[in-house]
Design a protein around this motif. Structure first.
Motif, short mmCIF file in Angstrom:
data_model
loop_
_atom_site.label_atom_id
_atom_site.label_comp_id
_atom_site.label_asym_id
_atom_site.label_seq_id
_atom_site.Cartn_x
_atom_site.Cartn_y
_atom_site.Cartn_z
N THR A 20 0.16 3.94 5.54
CA THR A 20 0.83 4.09 4.24
C THR A 20 1.24 2.73 3.69
O THR A 20 1.05 2.44 2.50
CB THR A 20 2.07 4.99 4.39
OG1 THR A 20 1.65 6.29 4.81
CG2 THR A 20 2.83 5.10 3.08
N CYS A 21 1.81 1.89 4.54
CA CYS A 21 2.20 0.55 4.11
C CYS A 21 0.99 -0.25 3.64
O CYS A 21 1.05 -0.95 2.61
CB CYS A 21 2.91 -0.19 5.24
SG CYS A 21 4.52 0.50 5.67
N ALA A 22 -0.12 -0.14 4.37
CA ALA A 22 -1.33 -0.89 4.02
C ALA A 22 -1.92 -0.43 2.70
O ALA A 22 -2.52 -1.23 1.96
CB ALA A 22 -2.36 -0.77 5.14
N ARG A 23 -1.77 0.85 2.38
CA ARG A 23 -2.29 1.33 1.10
C ARG A 23 -1.52 0.73 -0.08
O ARG A 23 -2.12 0.46 -1.13
CB ARG A 23 -2.22 2.86 1.06
CG ARG A 23 -3.27 3.56 1.89
CD ARG A 23 -3.39 5.03 1.54
NE ARG A 23 -2.19 5.77 1.90
CZ ARG A 23 -2.01 6.36 3.08
NH1 ARG A 23 -2.95 6.27 4.03
NH2 ARG A 23 -0.91 7.04 3.33
N HIS A 24 -0.25 0.53 0.09
CA HIS A 24 0.57 0.01 -1.00
C HIS A 24 0.65 -1.52 -1.01
O HIS A 24 0.77 -2.13 -2.07
CB HIS A 24 1.99 0.58 -0.91
CG HIS A 24 2.08 2.02 -1.29
ND1 HIS A 24 1.83 3.04 -0.40
CD2 HIS A 24 2.37 2.61 -2.47
CE1 HIS A 24 1.98 4.20 -1.00
NE2 HIS A 24 2.29 3.97 -2.26
N ASP A 28 -4.22 -8.38 2.85
CA ASP A 28 -4.75 -9.51 2.07
C ASP A 28 -4.03 -9.70 0.74
O ASP A 28 -4.41 -10.54 -0.07
CB ASP A 28 -6.25 -9.34 1.82
CG ASP A 28 -6.60 -8.09 1.02
OD1 ASP A 28 -5.68 -7.32 0.69
OD2 ASP A 28 -7.80 -7.88 0.75
N SER A 29 -2.96 -8.95 0.50
CA SER A 29 -2.22 -9.10 -0.76
C SER A 29 -1.50 -10.44 -0.85
O SER A 29 -1.08 -10.85 -1.94
CB SER A 29 -1.19 -7.97 -0.91
OG SER A 29 -0.22 -8.01 0.13
N ASP A 42 7.69 -3.39 -4.13
CA ASP A 42 8.63 -2.45 -4.75
C ASP A 42 8.03 -1.05 -4.78
O ASP A 42 8.73 -0.05 -4.54
CB ASP A 42 8.98 -2.91 -6.16
CG ASP A 42 9.80 -4.19 -6.17
OD1 ASP A 42 10.33 -4.58 -5.11
OD2 ASP A 42 9.92 -4.81 -7.26
N ALA A 43 6.73 -0.95 -5.07
CA ALA A 43 6.07 0.35 -5.10
C ALA A 43 6.06 0.98 -3.71
O ALA A 43 6.25 2.19 -3.55
CB ALA A 43 4.65 0.21 -5.64
N LEU A 44 5.84 0.16 -2.68
CA LEU A 44 5.88 0.67 -1.31
C LEU A 44 7.26 1.22 -0.98
O LEU A 44 7.39 2.31 -0.41
CB LEU A 44 5.51 -0.45 -0.33
CG LEU A 44 5.77 -0.17 1.15
CD1 LEU A 44 4.93 1.00 1.63
CD2 LEU A 44 5.50 -1.41 1.98
N CYS A 45 8.29 0.47 -1.35
CA CYS A 45 9.66 0.92 -1.05
C CYS A 45 9.96 2.23 -1.78
O CYS A 45 10.62 3.12 -1.21
CB CYS A 45 10.66 -0.16 -1.43
SG CYS A 45 10.54 -1.64 -0.41
#
Length: 307
Positions: A20-24, A28-29, A42-45
């Motif tokens: 889930t974290c990797a999707r958001h 490589d971000s 912020d979207a992940l949180c």
């Protein structure tokens, strides 16, 4: 470098949290512009955000001129200064709303979350100065037991504040979750977990460079608490690290330094967990259990009981 096989070490619930974290926020971000990284974080949180518990009031205030958010339970018996994670470059007051509100609800302690300045716009010691200034102001504003707590970068800041605050404020304790404290990055967990999910050794090195504007830090305990030469007079300390995290040995070494100076400290390495596991507390039983132990320790410290 030794590398660990995580396929069996990490359980499926935690793997799903990692995915889930990797999707958001893909690994490589870090190549993206910083404003995009912050928006993704912020979207992940928001995606992992839990409903806030009933009975906790939120209020934005400043303490010592530093923007903070106050989480007030019905009848607070003390205070926790909370310092958020994010590798010194990410994170907002909003991102930790659920964590802070749950700490307040579980412990009966008010929580003051500090919106410290972020790198690279504000290199070290800006975040440390904000954390110390806010902590001193909270101590003046709220008589009673005062604790420091934080995760990741925030845990590192909390430890440095505890060192700097000796003789200035009486701390009932500090709880440090997954801190990087300036240990030897060429041995131990930094090598055996160099490519751990969520945080690797190269991430630690990169973030340290960013925090210090590319300049190697001197032996400065305001940056890395393990760089201090005096560990006397520190409050009772609990360090909670994740097994699958290159920084884990810093927790053990910090415990040992405090104990060698005659202080009280305990280190817990959570088996099978990863850096940032607090956000998995509603998704993985191991993380939930660890969070329960953390809140229990905060409440005990506020009551003067041993860690």
């Amino acid at each position: 470098m030794d590398e660990t096989d995580y396929r069996d070490l990490i359980d499926e619930d935690t793997w799903e949290f990692i995915r889930t974290c990797a999707r958001h926020l893909p690994p490589d971000s870090t190549r993206l512009p910083l404003d995009e990284q912050r928006a993704m974080h912020d979207a992940l949180c928001r995606a992992l955000h839990a409903d806030l518990p009933a009975g906790v009031m939120l209020d934005d205030q400043t303490f010592g001129g530093v923007p903070c958010r106050l989480y007030q339970p019905a009848a607070a018996s003390g205070s926790v200064v909370w310092l958020h994670g994010g590798g010194f470059r990410l994170g907002t007051l909003q991102a930790d709303d659920d964590i802070c509100a749950e700490i307040a609800a579980a412990t009966g302690l008010r929580v003051v979350s500090v919106g410290y300045r972020l790198a690279p716009e504000h290199p070290h010691p800006a975040a440390f100065q904000d954390a110390l200034t806010a902590s001193l102001a909270v101590a003046r504003a709220f008589p009673g037991p005062l604790l420091l707590a934080g995760e990741d970068a925030g845990a590192s800041l909390a430890a440095s504040v505890a060192h700097a605050a000796r003789g200035r404020i009486a701390l009932a304790g500090q709880v440090l979750i997954c801190p990087a404290l300036g240990g030897d990055r060429d041995r131990g967990s930094y090598l055996s977990h160099a490519v751990a999910p969520m945080l690797g050794r190269q991430d630690v090195l990169r973030l340290a460079s960013l925090r210090h504007d590319g300049r190697a830090p001197a032996a400065d305990p305001t940056s890395d608490a393990l760089r201090d030469t005096d560990f006397r007079g520190l409050p009772p300390t609990l360090i909670v690290t994740a097994q699958c995290d290159p920084t884990s040995d810093d927790g053990r070494n910090y415990r040992d330094a405090i104990r060698a100076a005659g202080g009280r400290a305990r280190w817990t390495e959570e088996p099978g967990l990863v850096h940032g596991f607090l956000r998995a507390r509603h998704r993985a039983a191991r993380a939930a259990d660890s969070f329960a132990r953390i809140t229990t320790a905060l409440a005990a410290m506020a009551q003067g009981r041993a860690v």
